[in-house]
Design a protein around this motif. Sequence first.
Motif, short mmCIF file in Angstrom:
data_model
loop_
_atom_site.label_atom_id
_atom_site.label_comp_id
_atom_site.label_asym_id
_atom_site.label_seq_id
_atom_site.Cartn_x
_atom_site.Cartn_y
_atom_site.Cartn_z
N ASP A 1 41.97 14.48 98.66
CA ASP A 1 43.38 14.15 98.51
C ASP A 1 43.82 14.45 97.09
OD1 ASP A 1 44.39 13.08 101.04
OD2 ASP A 1 42.87 11.52 100.76
N LEU A 2 45.13 14.55 96.91
CA LEU A 2 45.72 14.76 95.60
C LEU A 2 46.25 13.45 95.05
CD1 LEU A 2 47.68 18.08 96.23
CD2 LEU A 2 45.39 17.79 95.26
N TRP A 3 45.92 13.18 93.81
CA TRP A 3 46.40 11.99 93.11
C TRP A 3 47.26 12.43 91.93
CZ3 TRP A 3 44.61 6.55 93.11
CH2 TRP A 3 43.96 6.21 94.30
N VAL A 4 48.23 11.59 91.60
CA VAL A 4 49.14 11.85 90.48
C VAL A 4 48.99 10.73 89.46
CG1 VAL A 4 51.54 12.18 89.79
CG2 VAL A 4 50.76 13.03 92.01
N THR B 1 49.18 4.05 86.40
CA THR B 1 50.25 4.70 87.16
C THR B 1 49.72 5.56 88.29
OG1 THR B 1 50.31 6.71 85.79
CG2 THR B 1 51.62 4.81 85.04
N ALA B 2 48.42 5.71 88.41
CA ALA B 2 47.83 6.65 89.37
C ALA B 2 48.12 6.24 90.80
CB ALA B 2 46.33 6.77 89.14
N TYR B 3 48.45 7.21 91.63
CA TYR B 3 48.67 6.95 93.06
C TYR B 3 48.28 8.18 93.87
CZ TYR B 3 52.98 9.71 92.56
OH TYR B 3 53.90 10.72 92.30
N ILE C 1 40.45 7.21 86.34
CA ILE C 1 41.25 6.86 87.51
C ILE C 1 40.38 6.03 88.44
CG2 ILE C 1 42.55 7.72 89.49
CD1 ILE C 1 43.26 10.16 87.87
N ASN C 2 40.60 4.73 88.45
CA ASN C 2 39.80 3.84 89.28
C ASN C 2 40.36 3.79 90.69
OD1 ASN C 2 37.96 2.81 87.20
ND2 ASN C 2 39.80 1.89 86.31
N SER C 3 39.47 3.90 91.66
CA SER C 3 39.89 3.90 93.06
C SER C 3 38.77 3.36 93.93
CB SER C 3 40.27 5.32 93.51
OG SER C 3 40.48 5.36 94.90
N ASP C 4 39.13 2.56 94.93
CA ASP C 4 38.16 2.08 95.90
C ASP C 4 37.93 3.09 97.01
OD1 ASP C 4 37.90 -0.36 94.56
OD2 ASP C 4 39.56 -1.26 95.68
#
Length: 297
Positions: free
Chosen positions: A26-29, A45-47, A270-273
Amino acid sequence: MKFLRILILFIGSFISYSGFSQTGFDLWVVETSGKGNGFTIHPETAYALTDRPEYDNQPSFINEYQMVFSAADENENYDIIVYNFDSKKFTNMSRTSDRNENSPTITDCGMYISAVVSEPDKKQRVWLYPLNFEPAELLYDDIEPVGYYDWYDNKAAMFVLGDPNKLIYARGRNDLVEIDTEVARSINTRPKTSQITYLSTRDFRNVADLKALGLKSYDIETGEELELNYGVPGAQDFIWLNKNYLLMAQGNNIYKRKYNDNVWDLVGTINSDTHQNISRMAYSEDLDVLVVAMERK
């Protein structure tokens, strides 16, 4: 830019970006601030811009508010997708069932979106998709299989797959410059120069059991070759922020350095679960955003 904007808004039809999967990209911004040595990201702000079971990858900005990328549908057909940061809408620029489009970007002349196309007979060549709605055009009929590429002076520097992989520049139909062999997939023209830059899989150093590939450049105008130290260990993708600064990523960490330095500085994580392992990236100085491709856990 207004001409390009009007054309893109009318190309194709909208596709849906929803769903969940344990595989794919996926693409994250993420928002950014500062320039050059002061560049940083704001991880809070990352999503996720896309969130689908299929592949969304290879982002590239084509103007100050629009980005193209390659996306697979449920039948594993890869098309060129445009995302407009103003309207926040996705649009198909291509919708082909007999071929796959990858690595889309804007050409130097600004009249085409180029892509590596996997054709029905399995050839992989560079095609041009005109912004005036005319049929796509094959660029180099005798150069394949192309994996990745970038532009200088309206001509392509191409990663051609083989044993070994090699990097060539098409100065003319019968005038191919072989820049190097055993190169990695990331090919980038250094901004405001005539230098083609790339990572060498032949020149590397081991860092904590990971390979840091040598960053090299070849000047199309002068033929000068330069060694620009080493990349981030374990990484194969890099981009230029401007003429002097580069970005690379390892895991969920993003690093920068000046081209003639040998130390990579961490600019943020960029932290993500749900996502990990940043690979390809695209930066917009106009929007102050960085778009990254991340693998789904």
